[in-house]
Design an enzyme around this catalytic site. Structure first.
Site, PDB file in Angstrom:
ATOM      1  N   HIS A  56       0.853  -1.198   0.000  1.00 40.22           N
ATOM      2  CA  HIS A  56       0.000   0.000   0.000  1.00 40.22           C
ATOM      3  C   HIS A  56       0.882   1.239   0.000  1.00 40.22           C
ATOM      4  O   HIS A  56       2.105   1.138   0.159  1.00 40.22           O
ATOM      5  CB  HIS A  56      -0.986  -0.006   1.176  1.00 40.22           C
ATOM      6  CG  HIS A  56      -0.367   0.073   2.537  1.00 40.22           C
ATOM      7  ND1 HIS A  56       0.416  -0.937   3.058  1.00 40.22           N
ATOM      8  CD2 HIS A  56      -0.431   1.031   3.505  1.00 40.22           C
ATOM      9  CE1 HIS A  56       0.809  -0.602   4.282  1.00 40.22           C
ATOM     10  NE2 HIS A  56       0.315   0.596   4.565  1.00 40.22           N
ATOM     11  N   HIS A  58       1.340   4.033   1.866  1.00 35.00           N
ATOM     12  CA  HIS A  58       1.777   4.864   2.977  1.00 35.00           C
ATOM     13  C   HIS A  58       3.297   5.003   2.996  1.00 35.00           C
ATOM     14  O   HIS A  58       4.031   4.070   2.659  1.00 35.00           O
ATOM     15  CB  HIS A  58       1.278   4.293   4.297  1.00 35.00           C
ATOM     16  CG  HIS A  58      -0.191   4.499   4.512  1.00 35.00           C
ATOM     17  ND1 HIS A  58      -0.934   3.795   5.432  1.00 35.00           N
ATOM     18  CD2 HIS A  58      -1.074   5.348   3.901  1.00 35.00           C
ATOM     19  CE1 HIS A  58      -2.190   4.201   5.397  1.00 35.00           C
ATOM     20  NE2 HIS A  58      -2.297   5.139   4.475  1.00 35.00           N
ATOM     21  N   ASP A  60       5.642   4.964   5.113  1.00 40.30           N
ATOM     22  CA  ASP A  60       6.513   4.059   5.852  1.00 40.30           C
ATOM     23  C   ASP A  60       6.602   2.682   5.207  1.00 40.30           C
ATOM     24  O   ASP A  60       7.225   1.768   5.764  1.00 40.30           O
ATOM     25  CB  ASP A  60       6.061   3.941   7.316  1.00 40.30           C
ATOM     26  CG  ASP A  60       4.639   3.432   7.480  1.00 40.30           C
ATOM     27  OD1 ASP A  60       3.793   3.738   6.633  1.00 40.30           O
ATOM     28  OD2 ASP A  60       4.371   2.716   8.467  1.00 40.30           O
ATOM     29  N   HIS A  61       6.005   2.545   4.020  1.00 35.43           N
ATOM     30  CA  HIS A  61       6.107   1.299   3.256  1.00 35.43           C
ATOM     31  C   HIS A  61       6.729   1.506   1.874  1.00 35.43           C
ATOM     32  O   HIS A  61       7.066   0.528   1.218  1.00 35.43           O
ATOM     33  CB  HIS A  61       4.731   0.648   3.116  1.00 35.43           C
ATOM     34  CG  HIS A  61       4.183   0.148   4.418  1.00 35.43           C
ATOM     35  ND1 HIS A  61       4.160  -1.180   4.762  1.00 35.43           N
ATOM     36  CD2 HIS A  61       3.668   0.814   5.486  1.00 35.43           C
ATOM     37  CE1 HIS A  61       3.639  -1.318   5.969  1.00 35.43           C
ATOM     38  NE2 HIS A  61       3.347  -0.113   6.428  1.00 35.43           N
ATOM     39  N   HIS A 115      -7.641  -0.846   5.266  1.00 37.02           N
ATOM     40  CA  HIS A 115      -6.638   0.104   5.757  1.00 37.02           C
ATOM     41  C   HIS A 115      -6.483   1.228   4.741  1.00 37.02           C
ATOM     42  O   HIS A 115      -6.515   2.413   5.084  1.00 37.02           O
ATOM     43  CB  HIS A 115      -5.321  -0.635   5.981  1.00 37.02           C
ATOM     44  CG  HIS A 115      -4.222   0.197   6.546  1.00 37.02           C
ATOM     45  ND1 HIS A 115      -4.261   0.731   7.807  1.00 37.02           N
ATOM     46  CD2 HIS A 115      -3.022   0.561   6.021  1.00 37.02           C
ATOM     47  CE1 HIS A 115      -3.150   1.413   8.042  1.00 37.02           C
ATOM     48  NE2 HIS A 115      -2.378   1.324   6.967  1.00 37.02           N
ATOM     49  N   ASP A 132      -0.336  -3.810   6.198  1.00 40.20           N
ATOM     50  CA  ASP A 132      -1.001  -3.306   7.397  1.00 40.20           C
ATOM     51  C   ASP A 132      -2.460  -3.754   7.457  1.00 40.20           C
ATOM     52  O   ASP A 132      -3.275  -3.106   8.119  1.00 40.20           O
ATOM     53  CB  ASP A 132      -0.938  -1.776   7.439  1.00 40.20           C
ATOM     54  CG  ASP A 132       0.437  -1.263   7.815  1.00 40.20           C
ATOM     55  OD1 ASP A 132       1.348  -2.086   8.021  1.00 40.20           O
ATOM     56  OD2 ASP A 132       0.608  -0.025   7.883  1.00 40.20           O
ATOM     57  N   HIS A 170       4.463  -4.388  10.812  1.00 41.17           N
ATOM     58  CA  HIS A 170       4.848  -3.682  12.037  1.00 41.17           C
ATOM     59  C   HIS A 170       5.001  -4.649  13.201  1.00 41.17           C
ATOM     60  O   HIS A 170       4.349  -5.693  13.257  1.00 41.17           O
ATOM     61  CB  HIS A 170       3.784  -2.642  12.421  1.00 41.17           C
ATOM     62  CG  HIS A 170       3.711  -1.471  11.499  1.00 41.17           C
ATOM     63  ND1 HIS A 170       4.464  -0.334  11.689  1.00 41.17           N
ATOM     64  CD2 HIS A 170       2.974  -1.270  10.377  1.00 41.17           C
ATOM     65  CE1 HIS A 170       4.177   0.540  10.716  1.00 41.17           C
ATOM     66  NE2 HIS A 170       3.283  -0.013   9.920  1.00 41.17           N
TER      67      HIS A 170
END
Length: 258
Positions: A56, A58, A60-61, A115, A132, A170
């Site tokens: 996805h 975001h 942080d990915h 998400h 996530d 995570h």
């Protein structure tokens, strides 16, 4: 026979970048939110990066992707068609099967909106890269999707073979288990997983991957139809989606006691 090695690379504050390598020194990375730790792992193991898989959009990915592409210009970026991913070489969607060019790696794509609306999971070699959507003992927040969408996504993942290894994005396991105890205080599987995860974390090891069969025993978001969970969420008078929405609301408001 091609032997695969799986590694969870810690990144940022609590992310994992997943590395899957074969015995020929080729590898794929999943969700590189930070370039430096991934590049270090590739250098240390003399690996050639064949592909980057994104679940996805975001930051942080995906934020490590440009630097990794610069270091490995032949690596293919594989993701959904959402423009928020940036430059993608191979677009895939739910129901697709793909092979990473020039390698043994092959994956099925599972659409898992909730998400985010364009979230995808990758299933292959007995591994589920769930991003996530599905965490150990938990699930992701609903930033874009609805409770119904997320519940359907988790139902889809929960139906996979029990020996599937869940590789999520995570290190949330112990916090998630603390919440799970508030929903099913009598579930002994929760405490067993707490003990296991704590031993791993005390040894500075990831609590992941986890087995899907085990997740079905202690993850409240996969147990929405279990009698104790139903009772905790208002009883049988509520629909599955309503119960799930209530469970997610409680998790959003939950704070671990120190």
């Amino acid at each position: 026979m091609n032997i695969l090695r799986l590694q969870a690379i810690p990144a940022l504050s609590d992310n994992y970048i997943w590395l899957l390598a074969d015995d020929a020194g080729r590898c794929v990375l999943v969700d590189p939110g930070e370039a430096a730790p991934a590049l270090q792992a590739l250098r240390d193991q003399s690996l050639d990066l064949a592909a980057i898989l994104l679940t996805h959009h975001h930051y942080d990915h995906i934020d490590g992707m440009p630097q990794l592409r610069a270091a490995f210009p032949d690596a293919r970026v594989i993701a959904g068609s959402d423009p928020r991913f940036g430059d993608v070489d191979i677009c895939v969607g739910g129901g697709d099967h793909f092979e990473v060019p020039g390698t043994y790696f092959a994956f099925d794509v599972i659409a898992v909106p909730g998400h985010t609306l364009s979230h995808q999971a990758y299933l292959g070699h007995g591994l589920l890269f769930s991003g996530d959507t599905l965490f150990s003992a938990g699930c992701g927040r609903l930033f874009e999707g609805t409770p119904t969408q997320m519940l359907e996504s988790l139902d889809r993942l929960s139906a996979l073979p029990g020996d599937t290894k869940v590789c999520c994005g995570h290190e949330y396991t112990l916090d998630n288990l603390a919440f799970a105890k508030t929903i099913e205080p009598g579930n002994a599987s929760i405490q067993r997983r707490v003990d296991e995860a704590r031993r791993l974390r005390d040894d500075d090891q990831p609590s992941l991957p986890s087995l899907l069969s085990a997740e079905r025993q202690y993850n409240p978001f996969l147990r929405i139809d279990q009698p104790e969970v139903v009772a905790a969420l208002g009883g049988a008078g509520r629909s599955r989606s309503e119960r799930f929405g209530e469970l997610r609301r409680r998790k959003d408001e939950f704070r671990v006691s120190v």
